[in-house]
Design a protein around this motif. Structure first.
Motif, short mmCIF file in Angstrom:
data_model
loop_
_atom_site.label_atom_id
_atom_site.label_comp_id
_atom_site.label_asym_id
_atom_site.label_seq_id
_atom_site.Cartn_x
_atom_site.Cartn_y
_atom_site.Cartn_z
N ARG A 25 19.38 18.94 -10.60
CA ARG A 25 19.03 17.80 -9.76
C ARG A 25 19.96 17.66 -8.56
NH1 ARG A 25 18.29 14.17 -14.96
NH2 ARG A 25 16.21 14.83 -15.55
N ASN A 26 21.16 18.21 -8.65
CA ASN A 26 22.12 18.11 -7.56
C ASN A 26 22.00 19.26 -6.56
OD1 ASN A 26 23.22 15.78 -8.68
ND2 ASN A 26 24.63 16.95 -9.95
N ALA A 27 21.12 20.20 -6.82
CA ALA A 27 20.99 21.37 -5.95
C ALA A 27 20.33 20.96 -4.63
CB ALA A 27 20.15 22.44 -6.64
N ILE A 28 20.74 21.64 -3.58
CA ILE A 28 20.14 21.41 -2.26
C ILE A 28 18.79 22.10 -2.24
CG2 ILE A 28 20.37 21.82 0.21
CD1 ILE A 28 23.40 21.83 -0.22
N ARG A 29 17.75 21.36 -1.90
CA ARG A 29 16.41 21.92 -1.84
C ARG A 29 15.99 22.06 -0.38
NH1 ARG A 29 13.92 22.05 -6.70
NH2 ARG A 29 14.86 20.83 -8.34
N ILE A 30 15.66 23.29 0.01
CA ILE A 30 15.22 23.57 1.38
C ILE A 30 13.86 24.26 1.29
CG2 ILE A 30 15.74 24.77 3.52
CD1 ILE A 30 18.68 24.68 2.74
N ASP A 31 12.91 23.74 2.05
CA ASP A 31 11.57 24.32 2.09
C ASP A 31 11.66 25.73 2.70
OD1 ASP A 31 8.84 24.57 1.97
OD2 ASP A 31 8.47 23.45 3.82
N PRO A 32 11.01 26.72 2.11
CA PRO A 32 11.05 28.08 2.66
C PRO A 32 10.56 28.15 4.11
CG PRO A 32 10.14 28.12 0.46
CD PRO A 32 10.31 26.68 0.84
N ARG A 33 9.61 27.29 4.47
CA ARG A 33 9.13 27.29 5.86
C ARG A 33 10.22 26.84 6.81
NH1 ARG A 33 3.75 24.08 4.43
NH2 ARG A 33 5.30 23.13 3.11
N THR A 34 11.11 25.95 6.36
CA THR A 34 12.23 25.52 7.19
C THR A 34 13.19 26.67 7.43
OG1 THR A 34 12.04 23.31 6.22
CG2 THR A 34 14.10 23.83 7.35
N VAL A 35 13.43 27.47 6.42
CA VAL A 35 14.33 28.62 6.56
C VAL A 35 13.75 29.63 7.54
CG1 VAL A 35 15.43 30.53 5.33
CG2 VAL A 35 15.25 28.29 4.24
N VAL A 36 12.45 29.90 7.44
CA VAL A 36 11.79 30.85 8.34
C VAL A 36 11.83 30.31 9.77
CG1 VAL A 36 9.60 31.94 8.93
CG2 VAL A 36 10.35 31.86 6.55
N ALA A 37 11.52 29.02 9.94
CA ALA A 37 11.53 28.43 11.27
C ALA A 37 12.93 28.49 11.89
CB ALA A 37 11.05 26.98 11.21
N PHE A 38 13.95 28.22 11.09
CA PHE A 38 15.32 28.29 11.59
C PHE A 38 15.67 29.71 12.01
CE2 PHE A 38 19.90 28.86 10.94
CZ PHE A 38 20.39 27.89 11.80
N GLY A 39 15.23 30.69 11.22
CA GLY A 39 15.48 32.09 11.56
C GLY A 39 14.81 32.50 12.87
N VAL A 40 13.57 32.06 13.07
CA VAL A 40 12.85 32.37 14.31
C VAL A 40 13.55 31.72 15.50
CG1 VAL A 40 10.69 31.98 15.55
CG2 VAL A 40 10.64 32.76 13.18
N LEU A 41 13.91 30.45 15.36
CA LEU A 41 14.59 29.75 16.45
C LEU A 41 15.95 30.38 16.77
CD1 LEU A 41 13.76 26.04 15.60
CD2 LEU A 41 12.85 27.42 17.47
N PHE A 42 16.66 30.79 15.74
CA PHE A 42 17.96 31.44 15.95
C PHE A 42 17.77 32.78 16.66
CE2 PHE A 42 21.62 33.99 14.58
CZ PHE A 42 22.65 33.17 15.03
N GLY A 43 16.74 33.52 16.26
CA GLY A 43 16.44 34.79 16.92
C GLY A 43 16.09 34.60 18.38
#
Length: 53
Positions: A25-43
């Motif tokens: 319950r204490n784990a950080i939950r990040i939507d996979p689409r958010t990770v992909v979007a961040f990667g595209v923006l960083f690129g």
């Protein structure tokens, strides 16, 4: 490899599956689409900065 010899691959991976399958319950939950979007923006940022130099 003889039939009496066991590499232990299945048994050793079973513990990892049990460990990573546990819900925390204490784990950080990040939507996979958010990770992909961040990667595209960083690129894109890297490409833009590369052209600016």
């Amino acid at each position: 490899m003889s039939s009496g010899q066991n590499s232990g691959g299945l048994m050793s991976s079973a513990g990892l599956v049990r460990y990573f399958d546990a819900e925390d319950r204490n784990a950080i939950r990040i939507d996979p689409r958010t990770v992909v979007a961040f990667g595209v923006l960083f690129g894109l940022l890297v490409l833009i900065l590369g052209f600016a130099v």
